[in-house]
Scaffold this motif. Structure first.
Motif, PDB file in Angstrom:
ATOM      1  N   UNK A 116      14.253  39.743 -56.209  1.00 25.91           N
ATOM      2  CA  UNK A 116      14.867  38.408 -55.986  1.00 25.91           C
ATOM      3  C   UNK A 116      14.602  37.914 -54.558  1.00 25.91           C
ATOM      4  N   UNK A 117      14.382  38.734 -53.520  1.00 25.92           N
ATOM      5  CA  UNK A 117      14.548  38.335 -52.428  1.00 25.92           C
ATOM      6  C   UNK A 117      15.876  38.367 -51.710  1.00 25.92           C
ATOM      7  N   UNK A 118      16.245  37.521 -50.794  1.00 23.82           N
ATOM      8  CA  UNK A 118      17.629  37.437 -50.276  1.00 23.82           C
ATOM      9  C   UNK A 118      18.655  37.177 -51.431  1.00 23.82           C
ATOM     10  N   UNK A 119      19.866  37.871 -51.189  1.00 23.13           N
ATOM     11  CA  UNK A 119      20.928  37.689 -52.149  1.00 23.13           C
ATOM     12  C   UNK A 119      22.072  37.391 -51.378  1.00 23.13           C
ATOM     13  N   UNK A 120      22.791  36.224 -51.401  1.00 21.62           N
ATOM     14  CA  UNK A 120      23.987  35.968 -50.424  1.00 21.62           C
ATOM     15  C   UNK A 120      25.022  36.702 -50.801  1.00 21.62           C
ATOM     16  N   UNK A 121      25.667  37.267 -49.627  1.00 25.32           N
ATOM     17  CA  UNK A 121      26.697  38.195 -49.771  1.00 25.32           C
ATOM     18  C   UNK A 121      28.112  37.776 -49.124  1.00 25.32           C
ATOM     19  N   UNK A 122      29.337  38.274 -49.699  1.00 25.49           N
ATOM     20  CA  UNK A 122      30.503  37.981 -49.117  1.00 25.49           C
ATOM     21  C   UNK A 122      30.714  39.260 -47.863  1.00 25.49           C
ATOM     22  N   UNK A 123      31.044  38.705 -46.877  1.00 26.89           N
ATOM     23  CA  UNK A 123      30.893  39.752 -45.554  1.00 26.89           C
ATOM     24  C   UNK A 123      32.063  40.590 -45.827  1.00 26.89           C
ATOM     25  N   UNK A 124      32.129  41.809 -44.987  1.00 29.51           N
ATOM     26  CA  UNK A 124      33.255  42.777 -44.857  1.00 29.51           C
ATOM     27  C   UNK A 124      34.259  42.211 -43.874  1.00 29.51           C
ATOM     28  N   UNK A 125      35.482  42.274 -44.308  1.00 26.72           N
ATOM     29  CA  UNK A 125      36.733  41.667 -43.478  1.00 26.72           C
ATOM     30  C   UNK A 125      36.976  42.639 -42.170  1.00 26.72           C
ATOM     31  N   UNK A 146      31.281  27.308 -48.226  1.00 29.67           N
ATOM     32  CA  UNK A 146      30.483  26.424 -47.216  1.00 29.67           C
ATOM     33  C   UNK A 146      31.371  26.082 -45.993  1.00 29.67           C
ATOM     34  N   UNK A 147      32.423  27.001 -45.823  1.00 31.96           N
ATOM     35  CA  UNK A 147      33.289  26.910 -44.642  1.00 31.96           C
ATOM     36  C   UNK A 147      32.786  26.791 -43.395  1.00 31.96           C
ATOM     37  N   UNK A 148      33.032  25.984 -42.732  1.00 30.63           N
ATOM     38  CA  UNK A 148      32.190  26.184 -40.903  1.00 30.63           C
ATOM     39  C   UNK A 148      32.925  27.285 -40.143  1.00 30.63           C
ATOM     40  N   UNK A 149      34.157  27.465 -40.339  1.00 26.67           N
ATOM     41  CA  UNK A 149      34.686  28.800 -39.577  1.00 26.67           C
ATOM     42  C   UNK A 149      34.039  29.759 -40.074  1.00 26.67           C
ATOM     43  N   UNK A 150      33.938  30.079 -41.229  1.00 26.91           N
ATOM     44  CA  UNK A 150      33.384  31.231 -41.743  1.00 26.91           C
ATOM     45  C   UNK A 150      32.064  31.505 -41.324  1.00 26.91           C
ATOM     46  N   UNK A 151      31.043  30.297 -41.328  1.00 19.89           N
ATOM     47  CA  UNK A 151      29.845  30.365 -40.776  1.00 19.89           C
ATOM     48  C   UNK A 151      29.709  30.826 -39.441  1.00 19.89           C
ATOM     49  N   UNK A 152      30.385  29.976 -38.642  1.00 22.81           N
ATOM     50  CA  UNK A 152      30.542  30.321 -37.289  1.00 22.81           C
ATOM     51  C   UNK A 152      30.651  31.961 -36.867  1.00 22.81           C
ATOM     52  N   UNK A 153      31.490  32.596 -37.756  1.00 19.24           N
ATOM     53  CA  UNK A 153      32.043  33.834 -37.670  1.00 19.24           C
ATOM     54  C   UNK A 153      30.787  34.734 -38.356  1.00 19.24           C
ATOM     55  N   UNK A 154      29.746  34.127 -38.948  1.00 21.34           N
ATOM     56  CA  UNK A 154      28.891  34.910 -39.501  1.00 21.34           C
ATOM     57  C   UNK A 154      29.324  35.814 -40.580  1.00 21.34           C
ATOM     58  N   UNK A 155      30.258  35.375 -41.432  1.00 12.78           N
ATOM     59  CA  UNK A 155      30.836  36.253 -42.598  1.00 12.78           C
ATOM     60  C   UNK A 155      30.080  36.249 -43.718  1.00 12.78           C
ATOM     61  N   UNK A 156      29.075  35.248 -44.225  1.00 11.88           N
ATOM     62  CA  UNK A 156      28.193  35.290 -45.263  1.00 11.88           C
ATOM     63  C   UNK A 156      26.892  35.883 -44.711  1.00 11.88           C
ATOM     64  N   UNK A 157      26.358  36.657 -45.480  1.00 11.99           N
ATOM     65  CA  UNK A 157      24.818  37.189 -45.056  1.00 11.99           C
ATOM     66  C   UNK A 157      24.090  37.443 -46.408  1.00 11.99           C
ATOM     67  N   UNK A 158      22.835  37.556 -45.997  1.00 12.56           N
ATOM     68  CA  UNK A 158      21.834  37.769 -47.003  1.00 12.56           C
ATOM     69  C   UNK A 158      21.335  39.027 -47.266  1.00 12.56           C
ATOM     70  N   UNK A 159      21.419  39.847 -48.469  1.00 11.65           N
ATOM     71  CA  UNK A 159      20.855  41.204 -48.520  1.00 11.65           C
ATOM     72  C   UNK A 159      19.797  41.328 -49.347  1.00 11.65           C
ATOM     73  N   UNK A 160      18.585  41.833 -48.939  1.00 14.17           N
ATOM     74  CA  UNK A 160      17.399  41.902 -49.743  1.00 14.17           C
ATOM     75  C   UNK A 160      17.369  42.565 -51.045  1.00 14.17           C
ATOM     76  N   UNK A 161      16.810  42.021 -51.856  1.00 13.88           N
ATOM     77  CA  UNK A 161      16.434  42.662 -53.235  1.00 13.88           C
ATOM     78  C   UNK A 161      15.053  42.761 -53.501  1.00 13.88           C
ATOM     79  N   UNK A 162      14.560  43.726 -54.082  1.00 14.98           N
ATOM     80  CA  UNK A 162      13.006  44.020 -54.246  1.00 14.98           C
ATOM     81  C   UNK A 162      12.492  42.804 -55.147  1.00 14.98           C
TER      82      UNK A 162
END
Length: 408
Positions: A355-364, A337-353
């Motif tokens: 489950x719907x959106x599944x939270x992902x770790x971003x690529x560095x 839930x880090x504000x810096x990582x959120x500001x850099x859009x590090x976490x994102x949601x991948x679609x699953x048929x």
């Protein structure tokens, strides 16, 4: 094979087959998929990647359950269910190999060779194929046949001998570091082999890549090797402290811990000023980082006398204002839930048929012109079998027969 599913990443146009289980192989191909390669994960329908059975689980429609770790480790991939021990499954796999650029596998050494799917056999079918194998101890040598899980690699690589507190029990690195680093090395070696293949001196030919968890772990011992080969001294656990510099470790505060790295003259000056420690700054024992390291026990006790009178936020604020590298020790609830990582859009949601959106770790890996791919979550077993087999020439009737055979 067509690349209509691949993103416009730097590896767009590259097709990768994965015969992977657990961590090292799938983590390697996840990197390649993030960079735009088309990754087709080939699994035995009767015994798929064991990560699918690793919890925690998310409930889909009906009684379907999906492994949360699998959904993240296998994002941006397609799934084809083939039994490589059957004649029909092996024949279908060979068709996929004929149009692929890369095969990544992390089975026990020799497992694919025994099925007639070793690097020599596949090179005859597809001379341009890069055949990458990740294993515990490598494809040869006296340890090659042993099972090589991450903790065994950490143990043999020496990592567990230097991790933890002095005189404490053996401790492994908190994440499966040998699995993960070997996956990164595999992905790096694959991209290098592809580059070599496609240059004039490569003659369009692929090559074998052999990466082991053991050697990946040993390769990280930069400081320990520097000390041992210079002095013969063997590294030991130091807690959070640095091997050669001080202060460079975690120090106690009134309500937690803060890491500090005041090893240059400027940052040492800043730390002493920020924490009101003029007597330490004037002490000749602490005049340079080498001296501070030699007297680290007394030094850290003196620093903690100051920091334990303040809370972590106050210590961090004072050190940051003085230009001293520092950070609080976050738990993963804070990280995710880090504000810096959120500001850099590090976490994102991948679609699953299901489950719907599944939270992902971003690529560095952030490339200015070819952003990392953000596609689907880890696929349902066999979700893409029909489409992929159709691309390599199977008719609908042949696909029905092939999938029906494996279902029995």
């Amino acid at each position: 094979m067509e690349q209509e599913h691949a993103a416009d990443g730097p590896l767009a146009g590259v097709t990768v087959l994965e015969v992977g289980v657990f961590m090292a192989g799938p983590f390697a191909t996840m990197q390649l998929a993030d960079l735009g390669a088309r990754v087709i994960k080939v699994e035995n329908p009767a015994g798929p990647d064991p990560t699918r059975s690793t919890g925690p689980f998310l409930d889909g429609p009906g009684s379907q359950r999906h492994s949360s770790p699998f959904l993240r480790l296998n994002r941006n991939k397609e799934s084809v269910a083939l039994d490589l021990k059957s004649d029909a499954g092996r024949a279908a796999f060979l068709r996929l190999v004929a149009g692929a650029d890369v095969l990544v596998e992390n089975l026990r050494p020799g497992a694919l060779r025994r099925l007639g799917l070793g690097p020599d056999e596949l090179a005859q079918l597809n001379p341009g194929l890069v055949y990458a194998s990740a294993s515990g101890f490598g494809q040869d040598g006296p340890l090659a046949a042993l099972p090589g899980l991450d903790i065994m690699a950490q143990a043999r690589a020496g990592l567990m001998s230097i991790t933890g507190s002095p005189d404490g029990d053996p401790v492994k690195v908190g994440v499966p570091i040998c699995d993960l680093v070997s996956g990164l090395y595999t992905a790096l070696a694959v991209t290098a082999a592809l580059l070599h293949r496609d240059q004039p001196h490569g003659d369009g030919r692929g090559q074998q890549v052999d990466v082991s968890l053991l050697e990946s772990g040993v390769s990280l011992a930069v400081w320990e090797a520097g000390t041992y080969f210079a002095t013969g001294q063997v590294g030991r656990p130091l807690g959070s402290a640095h091997q050669t510099q001080a202060p460079y470790q975690a120090v106690r505060c009134a309500d937690g811990w803060v890491t500090v790295g005041a090893i240059t003259p400027k940052t040492w000056d800043g730390l002493c000023a920020a924490l009101d420690l003029p007597h330490l700054h004037a002490d000749p024992r602490y005049a340079d980082s080498s001296g501070r390291h030699a007297h680290r026990t007394e030094l850290i006790a003196a620093i903690e006398h100051a920091t334990t009178a303040r809370d972590t936020a106050g210590v961090v604020a004072a050190l940051e204002a003085a230009g001293v590298p520092c950070a609080p020790i976050n738990d993963y609830g804070q990280v995710f839930t880090d504000a810096h990582l959120a500001e850099r859009d590090f976490f994102w949601d991948a679609e699953h048929p299901d489950l719907g959106p599944v939270r992902q770790l971003g690529s560095p890996m952030r490339l200015s012109g070819t952003a990392a791919r953000r596609g689907g979550a880890g696929p349902v077993l066999g979700a893409d079998s029909r489409a992929v087999l159709g691309e390599v020439g199977y008719s609908d009737a042949e696909i029905d027969a092939l999938l029906g055979t494996m279902a029995r």
